[in-house]
Design a protein around this motif. Structure first.
Motif, PDB file in Angstrom:
ATOM      1  N   ILE A 249       0.858  -1.175   0.000  1.00  0.00           N
ATOM      2  CA  ILE A 249       0.000   0.000   0.000  1.00  0.00           C
ATOM      3  C   ILE A 249       0.900   1.234   0.000  1.00  0.00           C
ATOM      4  CG2 ILE A 249      -1.755   1.271   1.288  1.00  0.00           C
ATOM      5  CD1 ILE A 249      -2.716  -1.404   2.423  1.00  0.00           C
TER       6      ILE A 249
ATOM      7  N   SER B  46      -2.627  -2.869  -8.510  1.00  0.00           N
ATOM      8  CA  SER B  46      -3.129  -2.212  -7.307  1.00  0.00           C
ATOM      9  C   SER B  46      -4.551  -1.708  -7.548  1.00  0.00           C
ATOM     10  CB  SER B  46      -2.215  -1.051  -6.920  1.00  0.00           C
ATOM     11  OG  SER B  46      -2.162  -0.109  -7.956  1.00  0.00           O
ATOM     12  N   LYS B  47      -5.319  -1.703  -6.474  1.00  0.00           N
ATOM     13  CA  LYS B  47      -6.675  -1.178  -6.568  1.00  0.00           C
ATOM     14  C   LYS B  47      -6.629   0.347  -6.537  1.00  0.00           C
ATOM     15  CE  LYS B  47      -8.667  -5.066  -3.991  1.00  0.00           C
ATOM     16  NZ  LYS B  47      -8.964  -5.555  -2.635  1.00  0.00           N
ATOM     17  N   TYR B  52     -10.774  -0.035  -3.795  1.00  0.00           N
ATOM     18  CA  TYR B  52     -10.426  -0.512  -2.452  1.00  0.00           C
ATOM     19  C   TYR B  52     -11.592  -0.273  -1.491  1.00  0.00           C
ATOM     20  CZ  TYR B  52      -7.712  -1.037   1.855  1.00  0.00           C
ATOM     21  OH  TYR B  52      -7.252  -1.439   3.083  1.00  0.00           O
ATOM     22  N   LYS B  83      -1.003   6.852   2.425  1.00  0.00           N
ATOM     23  CA  LYS B  83      -2.212   6.059   2.195  1.00  0.00           C
ATOM     24  C   LYS B  83      -2.386   4.963   3.241  1.00  0.00           C
ATOM     25  CE  LYS B  83      -3.147   8.637  -1.190  1.00  0.00           C
ATOM     26  NZ  LYS B  83      -3.632   9.930  -0.696  1.00  0.00           N
ATOM     27  N   GLN B  84      -1.302   4.469   3.803  1.00  0.00           N
ATOM     28  CA  GLN B  84      -1.462   3.468   4.859  1.00  0.00           C
ATOM     29  C   GLN B  84      -2.191   4.075   6.045  1.00  0.00           C
ATOM     30  OE1 GLN B  84       2.275   1.605   5.809  1.00  0.00           O
ATOM     31  NE2 GLN B  84       2.280   0.384   3.936  1.00  0.00           N
ATOM     32  N   TYR B  87      -5.923   4.713   4.918  1.00  0.00           N
ATOM     33  CA  TYR B  87      -6.774   3.527   4.876  1.00  0.00           C
ATOM     34  C   TYR B  87      -7.012   2.963   6.283  1.00  0.00           C
ATOM     35  CZ  TYR B  87      -6.586   3.311  -0.217  1.00  0.00           C
ATOM     36  OH  TYR B  87      -6.730   3.589  -1.556  1.00  0.00           O
ATOM     37  N   ASN B 159      -1.069  -5.925   2.665  1.00  0.00           N
ATOM     38  CA  ASN B 159      -0.736  -5.490   1.304  1.00  0.00           C
ATOM     39  C   ASN B 159      -1.506  -6.262   0.236  1.00  0.00           C
ATOM     40  OD1 ASN B 159       1.106  -3.511   2.081  1.00  0.00           O
ATOM     41  ND2 ASN B 159       2.806  -4.969   2.202  1.00  0.00           N
ATOM     42  N   TYR B 162      -4.678  -4.951  -1.103  1.00  0.00           N
ATOM     43  CA  TYR B 162      -4.614  -3.748  -1.934  1.00  0.00           C
ATOM     44  C   TYR B 162      -4.442  -4.098  -3.415  1.00  0.00           C
ATOM     45  CZ  TYR B 162      -3.355   1.047  -3.210  1.00  0.00           C
ATOM     46  OH  TYR B 162      -3.333   2.278  -3.763  1.00  0.00           O
TER      47      TYR B 162
END
Lengths: 449, 164
Positions: A249, B46-47, B52, B83-84, B87, B159, B162
């Motif tokens: 991510i 990746s989404k 997501y 982003k971690q 989210y 991960n 994602y």
């Protein structure tokens, strides 16, 4: 003991026994010998500011064929305010719109406290917002820079993290919103730099606005030992199973402690909002002013080495000159509030912060055909010579006071100078120069004095 | 060859054919070398934040997120640089939603194997390997305070979730 206090005290304790570490550049420790200040706040006074209404203080005289001059930026510039056709202030009940100018915050304008470069040039590329902002943070004119594309060359955030050893929460980019690719300015796509050296970013009007209230406020806080430890253990196992390099991510290399600190900040800011404790400027009636209010919260909490904050409301000038005047006046109010806050509310940054203010570009000399409620013409910015005229202002320790450098006949300074100026203040100028990735005409403004 | 001689040879030929048809062929089987990885993920993409959030919401609430909510939630994710952090914060907000549908702790404790299989299927759209299944079951059994919510949260911030 509160979690944040615990982290701080733990950091202090470990600091005493810390061992030297090697930065990614190979240098032992960060360079600290020639810093002019420990903190920099760079205000991108952006949206396209016309020179005539800012530095030249011509108000309506060089735009609407009305012989009324005056200074509507009296926190930043020395000069008397207009006395006629005042439309830029607030509107007391039952009175003419904008009739009440906003009270000054700084008793001594910033041009007397520091140095003003009144004739700086945006010398290359088209005068578009994103190119201008990208130039401001990267020191490189991205002539081919497109929207939805990160700056091509490294930003000052990346230089500071890579060469100055700054951690992720030491560098912040505060955006006025998420439009116009603003969130892409916190790091470049340069292969030697990039997200590993990025600045943290908030668009606080969204993060803490109604959308943030719906999707963030009151988020669940897991117990750091009893709940987060097993969660992290499971996460680590799952991530180890998913062991493809680079498949993770997106993140900015905040440490776990920094991530927790950012979450604590989000939670605390919602609480402070609820209790009316956020330090918004005395008048906060547009997006720029609330952005500055949230920026003060970031300064209070993180005391960053570098904070870049972006404003943009003056861009309403495309369709309304009156709205532009209001936004310009409020931009000045925002800057006055920010500087006053640093000097009075953040002891760690008081007398140890240099603030730089620069529009990303100017606006055209000739108007477009659109008129507003006062029948005043609006102005665009499409790379005419007037839209390349900007200014840069510096204030803080080691900045000469009451100094003007340059004139219309002898322009001094370039929009690309800011990166080297910040690098100079924070002691990494030679490292940045050695990359060869800033504009070849760029210089530290201290070297132009 | 005259006819009587041919007739005398017929039995000999028949015996020879019968014996030949009973010959058993022998086959030898081998195994090609294969590099074993936990999962073949090489083609994963990746989404987007929209993907997501939409999938996450559906996984947790077992219904789709409204378009209006999706736009707003995506803006919130965009407004935070890391982003971690973004989210994790949004997911933990979802976990506070009373409408969220989680397995009961009792069902997880009574049949951890089914719970683990279903969780892998729900979040990663695949069955767990034996090693993954064993580790997760052991972890759940040896951590009595772990709840289905904790497991779901760990999967949602992993991960692999994602990527698709």
């Amino acid at each position: 003991m509160k979690r944040r206090d615990f982290i701080k005290k733990t950091a202090l304790a470990t600091g005493a026994i810390t061992v030297p570490y090697i930065l990614p550049t190979g240098r032992l420790f960060a360079q600290t010998g020639s810093q002019k200040a420990e903190h920099v706040v760079f205000v991108l006074f952006a949206g396209g500011v016309r020179h005539q209404e800012s530095i030249l203080q011509r108000y309506l005289a060089e735009s609407q064929d009305l012989d009324i001059e005056g200074n509507i930026m009296y926190n930043m510039l020395t000069g008397d305010a207009p006395e006629l056709k005042v439309v830029y202030g607030t509107t007391p009940a039952g009175q003419q719109p904008g009739i009440q100018p906003i009270s000054r915050i700084l008793q001594t304008p910033l041009d007397q406290q520091g140095t003003l470069f009144p004739e700086v040039r945006f010398s290359k590329a088209g005068t578009g917002h994103f190119v201008g902002l990208s130039t401001g943070v990267s020191g490189h004119y991205g002539v081919t820079q497109g929207l939805r594309q990160r700056p091509i060359n490294p930003t000052i955030f990346e230089y500071l993290r890579r060469f100055g050893g700054a951690k992720a929460t030491d560098v912040w980019f505060v955006g006025n919103g998420i439009g116009n690719s603003t969130p892409l300015l916190n790091h470049s796509e340069h292969p030697d730099f990039g997200y590993k050296y990025a600045a943290n970013f908030f668009a606080p009007n969204i993060t803490f606005g109604s959308k943030g209230v719906e999707f963030l406020k009151g988020f669940k806080v897991y117990h750091p030992d009893e709940e987060l430890v097993p969660i992290r253990e499971m996460q680590a196992f799952l991530n180890n199973s998913f062991n493809l390099a680079g498949k993770e991510i997106p993140h900015l290399y905040n440490t776990d402690e920094e991530k927790a600190d950012i979450k604590d900040f989000i939670r605390a800011t919602f609480e402070r909002l609820e209790n009316n404790q956020v330090s918004f400027p005395p008048v906060t009636d547009n997006g720029d002013l609330s952005t500055i209010g949230y920026t003060t919260e970031i300064l209070r909490w993180f005391k960053p080495k570098l904070t870049v904050v972006n404003m943009s409301s003056v861009d309403s000038c495309h369709g309304s000159y009156t709205s532009y005047l209001k936004s310009l006046h409020r931009g000045d109010h925002a800057v006055g509030h920010l500087w006053n806050f640093i000097q009075t509310q953040v002891p760690e940054m008081k007398d140890n912060t240099i603030m730089i203010i620069m529009p990303e570009h100017g606006r055209n000399y000739e108007p477009n055909p659109i008129t507003d409620e006062n029948d005043w013409f609006a102005f665009d910015h499409d790379s005419d010579p007037n839209s390349r005229r900007i200014f840069t202002q510096m204030v803080g320790p080691n900045v000469p006071a009451n100094l003007r450098v340059g004139s219309e006949a002898n322009p001094v300074g370039d929009a690309a100078d800011t990166v080297l100026t910040i690098a100079d203040i924070l002691g990494i100028k030679q490292d940045v120069l050695a990359t060869g990735l800033v504009d070849f005409n760029a210089m530290s403004l201290f070297d132009r004095i | 060859m005259n006819m009587p001689t041919f007739k005398r040879l017929i039995p000999v030929l028949l015996v020879g054919l019968a014996m030949g048809s009973c010959t058993e062929e022998k086959y030898t089987y081998g195994v090609n070398d294969v590099i074993v990885q936990p999962t073949d993920l090489s083609g994963k993409k990746s989404k987007t934040p929209e993907q997501y959030l939409n999938i996450l919401y559906a996984n947790l609430n077992q219904r789709a997120m409204s378009a209006n909510q999706l736009v707003k939630a995506t803006d919130v994710i965009t407004s935070i640089g890391d982003k971690q952090v973004a989210y994790e914060t949004v997911i933990s907000k979802f976990m506070n939603d009373p409408d969220i549908i989680l397995p009961s702790e009792e069902s997880m404790r009574n049949d951890p194997e089914s719970f683990v299989k279903e969780t892998y299927q729900r979040f990663f759209v695949r069955v767990p390997t034996e090693a993954e299944k064993t580790w997760m079951i052991n972890f759940i059994n040896s951590n009595p305070d772990v709840t289905p919510e904790h497991v779901y949260y760990a999967f949602a911030i992993a991960n692999e979730y994602y990527f698709y």
